[in-house]
Design a protein around this motif. Structure first.
Motif, PDB file in Angstrom:
ATOM      1  N   ASN A  10     -33.076 -12.497  25.871  1.00  0.00           N
ATOM      2  CA  ASN A  10     -32.358 -11.922  27.005  1.00  0.00           C
ATOM      3  C   ASN A  10     -32.869 -10.537  27.386  1.00  0.00           C
ATOM      4  O   ASN A  10     -33.127 -10.258  28.557  1.00  0.00           O
ATOM      5  CB  ASN A  10     -30.864 -11.857  26.683  1.00  0.00           C
ATOM      6  CG  ASN A  10     -30.243 -13.219  26.593  1.00  0.00           C
ATOM      7  OD1 ASN A  10     -30.293 -13.997  27.536  1.00  0.00           O
ATOM      8  ND2 ASN A  10     -29.660 -13.541  25.440  1.00  0.00           N
ATOM      9  N   VAL A  14     -34.471  -8.536  31.179  1.00  0.00           N
ATOM     10  CA  VAL A  14     -33.555  -7.672  31.929  1.00  0.00           C
ATOM     11  C   VAL A  14     -34.063  -6.238  31.818  1.00  0.00           C
ATOM     12  O   VAL A  14     -33.959  -5.616  30.751  1.00  0.00           O
ATOM     13  CB  VAL A  14     -32.108  -7.775  31.392  1.00  0.00           C
ATOM     14  CG1 VAL A  14     -31.188  -6.834  32.172  1.00  0.00           C
ATOM     15  CG2 VAL A  14     -31.601  -9.207  31.487  1.00  0.00           C
ATOM     16  N   GLU A 215     -29.216 -15.891  34.268  1.00  0.00           N
ATOM     17  CA  GLU A 215     -29.535 -15.902  32.839  1.00  0.00           C
ATOM     18  C   GLU A 215     -30.744 -16.793  32.555  1.00  0.00           C
ATOM     19  O   GLU A 215     -31.208 -17.568  33.401  1.00  0.00           O
ATOM     20  CB  GLU A 215     -28.320 -16.377  32.037  1.00  0.00           C
ATOM     21  CG  GLU A 215     -27.106 -15.485  32.190  1.00  0.00           C
ATOM     22  CD  GLU A 215     -26.174 -15.538  31.005  1.00  0.00           C
ATOM     23  OE1 GLU A 215     -26.665 -15.564  29.858  1.00  0.00           O
ATOM     24  OE2 GLU A 215     -24.958 -15.525  31.230  1.00  0.00           O
ATOM     25  N   ASN A 246     -26.890 -11.578  35.100  1.00  0.00           N
ATOM     26  CA  ASN A 246     -27.689 -11.796  33.906  1.00  0.00           C
ATOM     27  C   ASN A 246     -26.781 -11.841  32.674  1.00  0.00           C
ATOM     28  O   ASN A 246     -25.556 -11.778  32.786  1.00  0.00           O
ATOM     29  CB  ASN A 246     -28.800 -10.738  33.781  1.00  0.00           C
ATOM     30  CG  ASN A 246     -28.263  -9.326  33.604  1.00  0.00           C
ATOM     31  OD1 ASN A 246     -27.352  -9.062  32.811  1.00  0.00           O
ATOM     32  ND2 ASN A 246     -28.836  -8.377  34.338  1.00  0.00           N
TER      33      ASN A 246
END
Length: 267
Positions: A10, A14, A215, A246
Motif C-alpha cells: 500500500n 501512495v 486501493e 486509497n
C-alpha cells in the motif's frame, strides 16, 4: 507468478505515505488531550499489549463500537488511532480500541484469540448492542469474530449487530508468497484457518466489506470475495467500493459523525 509483494504494498503506491504513522500518532495524542473522556490501558490479559482504551460519549452510551487497527499484524497500536473514534463517539457510542501482541512474537491465530478476549472485557463494561469495525488486518480480526469458530462467548456474539471490515484481509493464503511472511510466519494450515472466506459465518450476521476504489486491486478482491462467499452462506452482506479513496484515506470519514462510513458503522 503474480508479484504478491506488490499486490499488498500500500505505501509504495501512495505518495507521502511514509509520513502517515507519525501523523496518526500526533493526531491521536492531540485528540486525547482535547478533553474527551478516555479510559486508557484496560487490561484484558497479562501480555504487555493486551490492553484496550474506551472513548466514552457525553451521555449514556447507545452501545459498544469497536475499532481494531491494522498494520499487517506486525506494527502500530491502539494509541495511534484514538481520533478515529470521534465519529461513533459523537453519535453516542462508547468506542473500544484494543492493542494486541504483534507478529512474530504472536502468531495470527493467537492475535485472533486476543481480540476475542478484548471484546469480552469491553462488552462487560458497556451495555447494549455491539458494532465491530477494523481496518486492513483489523478487518480480518473483526470478521474472525463472526466466524463459526469465533473466540467470543455466546452472549457477546449475540449482541453484535453489524461488522464493518474496512479494506479487510479475508483470504490470507496469498500472504504466504510475500516477504512479509518472514515475520507473519503463516503456513498453509494457519492461513486457511485464519481466512474468514473459508469459514461458515456464525449464524446470519450482517457484514459490510468497505474498500477504497483507489486501493490495490488485491484489496478490492478481498472485499468482494467475502461479500460474495458469505452471501451464499446466509450472511447479510454488502460490498461498497468507496470512490477513489486509497488504503489510508478510506478511513478518514470515521472521524466525522455524519460521514457515510460512520453512518454505516453506527448509524
Amino acid at each position: 507468478m503474480k508479484d504478491w509483494d506488490d499486490a499488498f504494498a500500500n505505501m509504495a503506491h501512495v505518495p507521502g505515505s511514509g509520513e502517515l504513522p507519525g501523523r496518526w500518532a500526533a493526531d491521536a495524542a492531540a485528540y486525547r488531550a482535547g478533553g474527551v473522556k478516555v479510559e486508557a490501558d484496560i487490561a484484558y490479559g497479562d501480555a504487555p499489549r493486551e490492553r484496550l482504551d474506551i472513548v466514552w460519549p457525553d451521555e449514556t452510551p447507545k452501545g459498544l463500537a469497536v475499532f481494531v487497527h491494522g498494520g499487517y499484524w506486525m506494527r502500530l497500536s491502539k494509541s495511534d488511532w484514538t481520533h478515529y473514534a470521534e465519529g461513533a463517539r459523537a453519535r453516542g457510542w462508547a468506542v473500544a480500541l484494543p492493542s494486541y501482541t504483534l507478529t512474530p512474537e504472536a502468531r495470527i491465530a493467537a492475535i485472533t484469540a486476543q481480540i476475542g478476549r478484548a471484546l469480552a472485557v469491553a462488552a462487560d463494561r458497556v451495555a447494549g448492542p455491539i458494532r465491530l469495525s477494523g481496518h486492513s488486518a483489523g478487518g480480518h480480526l473483526v470478521t474472525r469474530m463472526i466466524c463459526d469458530d469465533t473466540p467470543l462467548p455466546p452472549d457477546v456474539l449475540a449482541r453484535i449487530e453489524h461488522t464493518l471490515s474496512i479494506s479487510g484481509l479475508h483470504d490470507l493464503r496469498p500472504l504466504m508468497h510475500t516477504a512479509m511472511n518472514d515475520t507473519l510466519q503463516l503456513d498453509a494450515a494457519e492461513a486457511a484457518a485464519e481466512s474468514a472466506v473459508l469459514h461458515l459465518p456464525a449464524g446470519e450476521p450482517r457484514v459490510t466489506a468497505w474498500v477504497g476504489g483507489g486501493e490495490r486491486p488485491e484489496f478490492i478482491r478481498q472485499a468482494r470475495i467475502l461479500a460474495t462467499v458469505w452471501e451464499g452462506l446466509d450472511a447479510h452482506t454488502a460490498c461498497l467500493v468507496d470512490g477513489d479513496h486509497n488504503h489510508f484515506t478510506v478511513i478518514e470519514g470515521l472521524r466525522a459523525p455524519d460521514s457515510a462510513i460512520t453512518r454505516m458503522f453506527v448509524g
